[in-house]
Design an enzyme around this catalytic site. Structure first.
Site, PDB file in Angstrom:
ATOM      1  N   THR A  43       0.925  -1.229  -0.090  1.00 28.05           N
ATOM      2  CA  THR A  43       0.002   0.081   0.087  1.00 28.05           C
ATOM      3  C   THR A  43       0.864   1.162   0.064  1.00 28.05           C
ATOM      4  O   THR A  43       0.668   2.369  -0.928  1.00 28.05           O
ATOM      5  CB  THR A  43      -0.917  -0.110   1.073  1.00 28.05           C
ATOM      6  OG1 THR A  43      -1.691  -1.140   1.243  1.00 28.05           O
ATOM      7  CG2 THR A  43      -1.813   1.110   1.134  1.00 28.05           C
ATOM      8  N   TYR A 106     -12.901  -4.323  -3.092  1.00 28.64           N
ATOM      9  CA  TYR A 106     -14.088  -3.887  -4.204  1.00 28.64           C
ATOM     10  C   TYR A 106     -15.219  -4.818  -4.366  1.00 28.64           C
ATOM     11  O   TYR A 106     -16.377  -4.394  -4.243  1.00 28.64           O
ATOM     12  CB  TYR A 106     -13.652  -3.016  -5.385  1.00 28.64           C
ATOM     13  CG  TYR A 106     -14.710  -2.611  -6.109  1.00 28.64           C
ATOM     14  CD1 TYR A 106     -15.207  -1.241  -5.849  1.00 28.64           C
ATOM     15  CD2 TYR A 106     -15.256  -3.075  -7.365  1.00 28.64           C
ATOM     16  CE1 TYR A 106     -16.216  -0.843  -6.378  1.00 28.64           C
ATOM     17  CE2 TYR A 106     -16.192  -2.527  -8.181  1.00 28.64           C
ATOM     18  CZ  TYR A 106     -16.844  -1.360  -7.526  1.00 28.64           C
ATOM     19  OH  TYR A 106     -17.961  -1.011  -8.327  1.00 28.64           O
ATOM     20  N   TYR A 132      -2.515 -10.447   4.113  1.00 31.40           N
ATOM     21  CA  TYR A 132      -2.605  -9.190   4.609  1.00 31.40           C
ATOM     22  C   TYR A 132      -4.274  -8.821   4.653  1.00 31.40           C
ATOM     23  O   TYR A 132      -4.851  -8.677   3.852  1.00 31.40           O
ATOM     24  CB  TYR A 132      -1.982  -8.513   3.333  1.00 31.40           C
ATOM     25  CG  TYR A 132      -2.101  -6.872   3.736  1.00 31.40           C
ATOM     26  CD1 TYR A 132      -2.229  -6.413   4.987  1.00 31.40           C
ATOM     27  CD2 TYR A 132      -1.653  -6.117   2.532  1.00 31.40           C
ATOM     28  CE1 TYR A 132      -2.297  -4.960   4.955  1.00 31.40           C
ATOM     29  CE2 TYR A 132      -1.646  -4.741   2.735  1.00 31.40           C
ATOM     30  CZ  TYR A 132      -1.912  -4.214   3.901  1.00 31.40           C
ATOM     31  OH  TYR A 132      -1.941  -2.869   4.045  1.00 31.40           O
ATOM     32  N   ARG A 137      -9.159  -0.739   4.347  1.00 34.05           N
ATOM     33  CA  ARG A 137      -9.066  -0.440   3.075  1.00 34.05           C
ATOM     34  C   ARG A 137      -9.774  -1.312   1.961  1.00 34.05           C
ATOM     35  O   ARG A 137     -10.260  -0.805   1.080  1.00 34.05           O
ATOM     36  CB  ARG A 137      -7.553  -0.182   2.401  1.00 34.05           C
ATOM     37  CG  ARG A 137      -6.645   0.641   3.061  1.00 34.05           C
ATOM     38  CD  ARG A 137      -5.287   0.518   2.743  1.00 34.05           C
ATOM     39  NE  ARG A 137      -4.622   1.615   3.422  1.00 34.05           N
ATOM     40  CZ  ARG A 137      -4.285   2.774   2.711  1.00 34.05           C
ATOM     41  NH1 ARG A 137      -5.143   3.064   1.574  1.00 34.05           N
ATOM     42  NH2 ARG A 137      -3.515   3.918   3.231  1.00 34.05           N
ATOM     43  N   LYS A 162      -0.052 -10.506   7.903  1.00 34.37           N
ATOM     44  CA  LYS A 162      -0.010  -8.979   8.313  1.00 34.37           C
ATOM     45  C   LYS A 162      -1.270  -8.516   8.737  1.00 34.37           C
ATOM     46  O   LYS A 162      -2.280  -8.453   7.907  1.00 34.37           O
ATOM     47  CB  LYS A 162       0.602  -8.032   7.261  1.00 34.37           C
ATOM     48  CG  LYS A 162       0.588  -6.577   7.437  1.00 34.37           C
ATOM     49  CD  LYS A 162       0.885  -5.894   6.233  1.00 34.37           C
ATOM     50  CE  LYS A 162       0.901  -4.215   6.767  1.00 34.37           C
ATOM     51  NZ  LYS A 162       1.351  -3.413   5.455  1.00 34.37           N
ATOM     52  N   ILE A 204       5.250  -5.041   9.481  1.00 34.94           N
ATOM     53  CA  ILE A 204       5.481  -4.405   8.262  1.00 34.94           C
ATOM     54  C   ILE A 204       4.901  -3.061   8.404  1.00 34.94           C
ATOM     55  O   ILE A 204       3.674  -2.694   8.577  1.00 34.94           O
ATOM     56  CB  ILE A 204       4.430  -5.452   7.152  1.00 34.94           C
ATOM     57  CG1 ILE A 204       4.813  -6.687   6.974  1.00 34.94           C
ATOM     58  CG2 ILE A 204       4.623  -4.708   5.968  1.00 34.94           C
ATOM     59  CD1 ILE A 204       4.178  -7.530   6.313  1.00 34.94           C
TER      60      ILE A 204
END
Length: 293
Positions: A43, A106, A132, A137, A162, A204
């Site tokens: 990201t 999405y 992740y 997000r 993560k 991370i």
């Protein structure tokens, strides 16, 4: 497999293009200052605005410049399973050591869809996979039950997570369900100290882009159980943790890096806008507070 301070590397731009020379210098600077592994094209690396050729080139540059000094965890996530697999194949050829796969964004798959997505990739990937989870997000949340089931199905391939969910209770759920050897990494710098007490072994990190030595020292202290020293460093870094999210990431990170190094610019790509004046002031104050300027 992974531990300590692992920066999610910013991708330097100059005049709209990836600045390969600056990126190589950034990789060297991170390794020289104690970062234990590197994550290109996450990201913070603005992977969502890199075209595919740039994406694969940045991963290759990172692996080439690191030259085996640290492990490379390549960002390979996508909301399309076939594209994620393509990124994995390209990263394997480029010399990455593992891949970081974000939950598909999405399209909001169900937990059954997440199981199918990650299982498909695990069955076809040569490299180990770091899950992740960042529901803030992606909207999609990889539930602890799904993490545990993926680990049960693919113990040699699904090796780490993560976790940027902000839910520290999950660290315990993952440890009890997926096993103590399942590598848990924080995805939130401000929560890394608490994460160590629960079973995480590193982060991370966004902040490690800007303060790699301080972050490495913090993680070394926490891993050694020296929580007095770790708390001292956490408190010192805390203003920087906050300032680096005072505007849309990674614009504050890039502004901070440009303040520290004349070989880096603060360029970002749309839809990320340049760092706002209030955010610049927050970053300036944090850099001074931490002792970097």
């Amino acid at each position: 497999m992974f531990s300590g301070s692992i920066p999610a590397l910013a991708t330097p731009f100059r005049d709209g293009a990836v600045d390969e020379a600056a990126f190589r210098r950034l990789v060297d600077w991170q390794i020289e200052n104690g970062s234990s592994a590197l994550v290109p094209c996450g990201t913070t690396g603005e992977a969502s605005t890199l075209d595919n050729d740039e994406h694969h080139r940045v991963i290759g540059l990172c692996a080439e410049q690191a030259a085996g000094r640290v492990k490379i965890i390549a960002g390979c996530g996508s909301n399309d399973t076939q594209t994620a697999l393509w990124h994995i194949k390209e990263s394997t050829a480029a010399g990455a050591d593992a891949v970081l796969i974000v939950a598909p964004y999405y399209n909001r798959p169900s937990q059954e869809g997440l199981l199918a997505h990650f299982s498909y990739l695990a069955e076809r990937s040569v490299l180990p996979i770091v899950l992740y989870n960042v529901p803030g997000r992606t909207v999609t949340d990889i539930s602890p039950d799904t993490v545990i089931e993926l680990r049960r199905r693919f113990p040699e391939k699904i090796v780490a997570i993560k976790d940027a969910s902000g839910d520290l209770a999950r660290v315990t759920a993952h440890r009890l369900g997926a096993g103590a050897d399942f590598c848990q990494l924080s995805g939130d710098d401000p929560l890394a100290l608490a994460g160590y007490a629960l079973g995480q072994v590193g982060c991370i990190s966004v902040t490690a882009n800007v303060a790699p030595r301080l972050c490495a020292n913090f993680h070394a202290a926490a891993a050694a159980g020296d929580f007095d020293r770790a708390r001292e460093l956490h408190d010192r870094l805390f203003p920087l943790h906050r300032a680096l999210f005072s505007d849309a990431s990674p614009s504050p990170v890039k502004y901070a890096l440009a303040r520290l190094h004349d070989w880096l610019t603060d360029e970002v790509r749309l839809p990320i806008a340049p760092c706002s004046q209030p955010a610049r002031q927050a970053v300036d104050a944090a850099l001074t507070s931490v002792g970097l300027t």
